[in-house]
Design an enzyme around this catalytic site. Structure first.
Site, PDB file in Angstrom:
ATOM      1  N   THR A  13      19.080  10.881  16.002  1.00 58.56           N
ATOM      2  CA  THR A  13      18.592  12.155  15.488  1.00 58.56           C
ATOM      3  C   THR A  13      18.545  13.149  16.633  1.00 58.56           C
ATOM      4  OG1 THR A  13      16.954  13.249  14.098  1.00 58.56           O
ATOM      5  CG2 THR A  13      16.094  11.699  15.728  1.00 58.56           C
ATOM      6  N   CYS A  19       9.318  18.571  15.824  1.00 56.91           N
ATOM      7  CA  CYS A  19       9.513  17.422  14.935  1.00 56.91           C
ATOM      8  C   CYS A  19       9.259  16.131  15.697  1.00 56.91           C
ATOM      9  CB  CYS A  19      10.948  17.397  14.418  1.00 56.91           C
ATOM     10  SG  CYS A  19      11.435  18.844  13.471  1.00 56.91           S
ATOM     11  N   HIS A  36      13.067  11.297  10.981  1.00 55.78           N
ATOM     12  CA  HIS A  36      12.911  12.595  11.640  1.00 55.78           C
ATOM     13  C   HIS A  36      12.051  13.449  10.715  1.00 55.78           C
ATOM     14  CE1 HIS A  36      15.021  16.124  13.873  1.00 55.78           C
ATOM     15  NE2 HIS A  36      13.919  16.577  13.306  1.00 55.78           N
TER      16      HIS A  36
END
Length: 150
Positions: A13, A19, A36
């Site tokens: 990711t 995040c 994620h």
């Protein structure tokens, strides 16, 4: 979100700013998964959470664990790692503190379920890219030009 039992898979990711990237890995079953998440709680948009539960920590994390268990992972053997939660804004203060709130909700969910985090690289100001080698459980991060292993 991706869960795999193929030891040849590498799950990646990119752009983990505020995040969080959350990894689970069972070294015996050789099952690994990565999530994620963007926001801490689904209560801000329940409709969006129904369409994409992986967007939120409070709905995505339980689903990551459910799918890992369905693929053969065992809670007793599960290794959990997290990265991200940064303040990538140019401002010194982060009024919304999304990264910090994402991390707090993750820790609460893990604590409530009796799960400890094995490694983390959270906070700071740099975005990260996270890689999980499903076969070995190795987690690698790139932070700028630096490579780290969790």
């Amino acid at each position: 979100m991706k869960v795999s039992s193929d030891p040849a898979d590498v799950i990646v990711t990119h752009a983990l700013g505020s995040c969080l990237g959350i990894v689970v890995h069972d070294p015996v079953a050789r099952v690994g998964g990565m999530l994620h998440v963007m926001l801490p709680t689904s209560t801000i948009n329940p409709d969006k959470a129904r369409l994409n539960p992986y967007m939120f920590v409070d709905t995505g994390v339980p689903e990551l664990f459910r799918q890992a268990y369905a693929a053969g992972a065992s809670k007793a053997r599960l290794i959990v790692k997290a990265a991200g939660g940064a303040n990538t804004q140019e401002m010194v203060t982060d009024r919304f503190e999304i990264g910090k709130r994402n991390y707090v909700i993750l820790k609460k969910i893990l604590w409530k379920n009796g799960i400890l985090m094995d490694a983390e690289d959270v906070g700071g100001h740099e975005p990260r890219t996270m890689y999980l080698d499903v076969g070995t459980g190795q987690v690698r991060l790139t932070v700028g030009r630096e490579v780290k292993h969790l």
